[in-house]
Design an enzyme around this catalytic site. Sequence first.
Site, PDB file in Angstrom:
ATOM      1  N   ARG A  29       0.858  -1.182   0.000  1.00  0.00           N
ATOM      2  CA  ARG A  29       0.000   0.000   0.000  1.00  0.00           C
ATOM      3  C   ARG A  29       0.895   1.233   0.000  1.00  0.00           C
ATOM      4  NH1 ARG A  29      -3.426  -2.759  -1.651  1.00  0.00           N
ATOM      5  NH2 ARG A  29      -5.473  -3.241  -0.760  1.00  0.00           N
ATOM      6  N   GLU A  59      -2.861   8.034  -4.463  1.00  0.00           N
ATOM      7  CA  GLU A  59      -3.193   7.103  -5.533  1.00  0.00           C
ATOM      8  C   GLU A  59      -4.575   7.473  -6.051  1.00  0.00           C
ATOM      9  OE1 GLU A  59      -3.633   2.418  -5.490  1.00  0.00           O
ATOM     10  OE2 GLU A  59      -1.646   3.047  -4.803  1.00  0.00           O
ATOM     11  N   HIS A  66      -1.060   0.379  -9.811  1.00  0.00           N
ATOM     12  CA  HIS A  66      -1.692  -0.596  -8.908  1.00  0.00           C
ATOM     13  C   HIS A  66      -2.314  -1.767  -9.685  1.00  0.00           C
ATOM     14  CE1 HIS A  66      -3.607  -0.972  -4.647  1.00  0.00           C
ATOM     15  NE2 HIS A  66      -3.332  -2.159  -5.171  1.00  0.00           N
TER      16      HIS A  66
HETATM   17  C1  DGY Z   1      -5.450  -6.028  -3.052  1.00  0.00           C
HETATM   18  O1  DGY Z   1      -6.295  -6.852  -3.386  1.00  0.00           O
HETATM   19  O2  DGY Z   1      -5.294  -5.675  -1.894  1.00  0.00           O
HETATM   20  C2  DGY Z   1      -4.589  -5.498  -4.133  1.00  0.00           C
HETATM   21  O3  DGY Z   1      -3.890  -4.395  -3.761  1.00  0.00           O
HETATM   22  C3  DGY Z   1      -5.401  -5.242  -5.383  1.00  0.00           C
HETATM   23  O4  DGY Z   1      -5.039  -6.158  -6.299  1.00  0.00           O
END
Ligand code: DGY
Length: 329
Positions: free
Chosen positions: A239, A268, A287
């Site tokens: 993240r 983001e 992402h």
């Molecule tokens: C998640 O699922 O947490 C990812 O970041 C998205 O693919």
Amino acid sequence: MSHRVFVSRLIPEAGLEILRARTDLDVWSGEMPPSPTELRDRVKGCDGAICLLSDTIDAAFFKAAGPALKVVSLFAAGYNNVDMNAAREARVIITNTPDQLTEATAELAFTLMAAAARRVKEGIDNVRDGQWRTWGPLILRGRDLRGSTLGIIGMGRIGAALARRAVAFGMQVVFFDPSPFMIPPGDAPVTRVATLDELLGRSDFVSLHCPLTPQTRHIIRKETIALMKPGCVLVNTARGPCIDTDALVDALKKDRIFAAGLDVTDPEPLPADHPLVSLPNCLILPHVGSATFSTRDAMAVGAARNLLDVLDNRLPADTLNPDVFSLPH
Ligand code: DGY
């Protein structure tokens, strides 16, 4: 009467068809996510919802949904967008799709690691900008994976899957994970270190695989960057806010960090004129860790099944708050 279900974005048909057969389905078809107000409006009176990481699932969401809501099934592994206390208060089960995206995300982390180390972004820019004038012994030299040490922060499913790949490519792997419930990384010979400081001091590459929590927000910041080996490569597929963006910009500009490969950023989406974007040693993707056809299909099917399981009064394995199941709704 069939259950009312809202899906907050178009997900692969493999999941939608499962839901269509059993529920009164409403799908948000916009390219952009619903705003919090639109989300609250559409979820009103629903029995279940499939939501994405771009949706804020908080007390206001549960209040707007009303008492019928039994389940929010996340089309994601991460759940930092969900207020788990509010979910408990509202007696709503939260599920996710952690297993489905492990391998795809580890593959992307590996891709970023190798691409950042070998200066792929600069190479592409160089060719596109007409700078490729000759072969040169000193041009675009990067870092080797083989023989280097990879430090993994967070040895969960994805961290373990990356460890296996790194070992296969001749890297040593160390990891730091404060959680005692660590998933063993199979056959990969990895070494657990006791502290983050030790991991940072030993690693040529650092890859983040921890959830975003108050403890991991800015786990990479000015003070921790100072502990990293000079010339280290940093990868983030977890993240964005796990890294202090300003500190990263500074470290990349000064070549204190050799290169970064980021699939997640803070903020983001990252505006195209953000300082990180123009740095030659920062490779950024939007992402897409889980974005393969088969993984996204599997996530859609998993999210649909999790949702229906709860509506059928069964507790799915991927339930984040199983204690809520036994509480009166
Ligand atoms: C998640 O699922 O947490 C990812 O970041 C998205 O693919």
